[in-house]
Scaffold this motif. Sequence first.
Motif, PDB file in Angstrom:
ATOM      1  N   ILE A 203       1.276  17.308  16.001  1.00 38.81           N
ATOM      2  CA  ILE A 203       1.519  16.749  14.673  1.00 38.81           C
ATOM      3  C   ILE A 203       2.654  15.723  14.732  1.00 38.81           C
ATOM      4  O   ILE A 203       2.579  14.644  14.138  1.00 38.81           O
ATOM      5  N   PHE A 204       3.708  16.063  15.473  1.00 32.33           N
ATOM      6  CA  PHE A 204       4.845  15.146  15.592  1.00 32.33           C
ATOM      7  C   PHE A 204       4.426  13.847  16.285  1.00 32.33           C
ATOM      8  O   PHE A 204       4.823  12.750  15.862  1.00 32.33           O
ATOM      9  N   ALA A 205       3.625  13.957  17.339  1.00 31.63           N
ATOM     10  CA  ALA A 205       3.164  12.757  18.039  1.00 31.63           C
ATOM     11  C   ALA A 205       2.306  11.881  17.134  1.00 31.63           C
ATOM     12  O   ALA A 205       2.430  10.643  17.133  1.00 31.63           O
ATOM     13  N   LEU A 206       1.438  12.499  16.335  1.00 28.60           N
ATOM     14  CA  LEU A 206       0.620  11.731  15.391  1.00 28.60           C
ATOM     15  C   LEU A 206       1.485  11.037  14.353  1.00 28.60           C
ATOM     16  O   LEU A 206       1.243   9.872  13.990  1.00 28.60           O
ATOM     17  N   TRP A 207       2.505  11.732  13.878  1.00 36.79           N
ATOM     18  CA  TRP A 207       3.398  11.146  12.875  1.00 36.79           C
ATOM     19  C   TRP A 207       4.179   9.975  13.457  1.00 36.79           C
ATOM     20  O   TRP A 207       4.318   8.929  12.809  1.00 36.79           O
ATOM     21  N   VAL A 208       4.673  10.112  14.679  1.00 34.87           N
ATOM     22  CA  VAL A 208       5.435   9.031  15.319  1.00 34.87           C
ATOM     23  C   VAL A 208       4.577   7.780  15.477  1.00 34.87           C
ATOM     24  O   VAL A 208       5.053   6.658  15.291  1.00 34.87           O
ATOM     25  N   HIS A 209       3.316   7.951  15.772  1.00 37.95           N
ATOM     26  CA  HIS A 209       2.424   6.804  16.000  1.00 37.95           C
ATOM     27  C   HIS A 209       1.744   6.328  14.713  1.00 37.95           C
ATOM     28  O   HIS A 209       0.827   5.497  14.773  1.00 37.95           O
ATOM     29  N   GLY A 210       2.179   6.819  13.558  1.00 35.76           N
ATOM     30  CA  GLY A 210       1.685   6.296  12.286  1.00 35.76           C
ATOM     31  C   GLY A 210       0.294   6.731  11.907  1.00 35.76           C
ATOM     32  O   GLY A 210      -0.375   6.044  11.114  1.00 35.76           O
ATOM     33  N   ALA A 211      -0.173   7.870  12.437  1.00 32.92           N
ATOM     34  CA  ALA A 211      -1.533   8.316  12.136  1.00 32.92           C
ATOM     35  C   ALA A 211      -1.674   8.891  10.733  1.00 32.92           C
ATOM     36  O   ALA A 211      -2.789   9.233  10.322  1.00 32.92           O
TER      37      ALA A 211
END
Length: 525
Positions: free
Chosen positions: A116-124
């Motif tokens: 979830i954090f990785a998706l948030w960082v990449h603007g998903a």
Amino acid sequence: MHDLAAPSTSAVAPPATTGPPSVGAPEAVANTLAPSLESSLVIEPGGVQRSPRTRSGTRQTRWALRYRLLLLLLDFLSCSAAGWAVIHMYPQAEAGFFDRTVLNWTALLILPAAWIFALWVHGAYEGRYLGLGPDEFKRVLKAIISLTAVVCFLAFTQKADLSRLSVGTVLPLTATVTLLVRFVTRKALHVIRKRGRASQRILLVGTLGEALSVYRITTRNPNAGLVPVGICLTEPTSEQASLPIPVFNGKVEPLDRVKQVGADTIAVCGARGVSPEALRRLAWQLEGSGVDLVVAPSLTNIAGPRVHIRPVEGLPLLHVEEPTISGVGWLIKGLFDRLAAFFGLLLISPILGIAALAIKISDPGPVFFRQARAGRGGHTIRVWKFRTMYVDAEERLAELLGSNETDGLLFKMSNDPRITRVGHFLRKTSIDELPQLINVLLGEMSLVGPRPLPVKNEEFAGDVRRRMLVRPGITGLWQVSGRSNLSWEDAVRLDLYYVDNWSLAFDFMILYKTLFAVMKRDGAY
């Protein structure tokens, strides 16, 4: 500034002199525009206080928040499901100093949280990428690459004895399940938007010509979730517009019109009538109001990857790159075309044989129809197609020209009497186009590209000739957008959009959509 919004359920009744009796009326209404002596756009200097509370209470933000929370929950469950599956697929895969309990918690909770954090960082989860276009899926792929790199780095630095097979399975499986879930969620969103919900309600601000241009573009695709609910003119005019939305020509402040028509977004159309100072003050006024501001530049039909903002001393310059119709990507496209054509011909050879036999039995004459068409650069190629008409079709064409149902260079007639009974079936199923794989194998055509036009070089002038910068294709953007139901103007526009914004990902998207277009059979005749 690009959140999704659920439209208001109540109709707004503008004054009788400015538009129809209710917003969103199904019938077209002629709006008589009373002329005035000065610009109708009034923007007071200064702005309102920025207030997060005000914005969070808007209809638009509430709906967008619910949609993002749904995506967040589904993404978490997707990663947890992938972790659970891998644990049961490889029950003996221990992680060094991790015991089974810690491994279970890592796969079911810690890894999904990191996902979830990785998706948030990449603007998903940004609203501008949700609902339409490939950017949402690109960000999911970038997130899985980043997460994989982090996991590998931690395993190396901490010398953790991780199961390579488990890590090599759980991360790709997570990405696959997430992409699939997001695809299904997007399709559900499109269904909701076609019913008039979950869309941004836009007040168009600009001159009549600019506003009508943006109106046509935004209403062309309901999946985009942009619903114009009013037009606020910046220049007086006495012209008339037959639209199902009100057109305001009186001196008024845009925020007042926003409240009147129930809009949640102001779209400034073009640069005429709105000075840079007025646009800046409008942005100040909208701060904290819960109303988004978007600007539609005069540059259209250029995809995002070709446009970059280059700020110079506070002036945002739009840098437009040249179309990518050469280089490594183009070589890969050519190689893929020929390999796909070769193996495709081998795979469908039984279908080709049955179709050829049916044509020969139904009507005497040749099985194939070889017609001269314009290829890349205007060079003449002879296209392979199954013959779907009687042998005297060309001689009978002159007497049918008055029944042409298109306005372009191609002759189209839904009930063409020259088509044989077998030909009707071949056209409906698009089997008549399959022999063009021979042209692809020879390098004369591509799997995806503009449709090849009849050889009439004297008519290939201006914009139409630009479509010949690339090889013609068996399928193209026109086929997945309506096929024969499109006007000639729309067909040319789609072909030029493809030429100007070509990419390998664009080709694969068109090939994917072609499958559904063929099964739907809409516009195939």
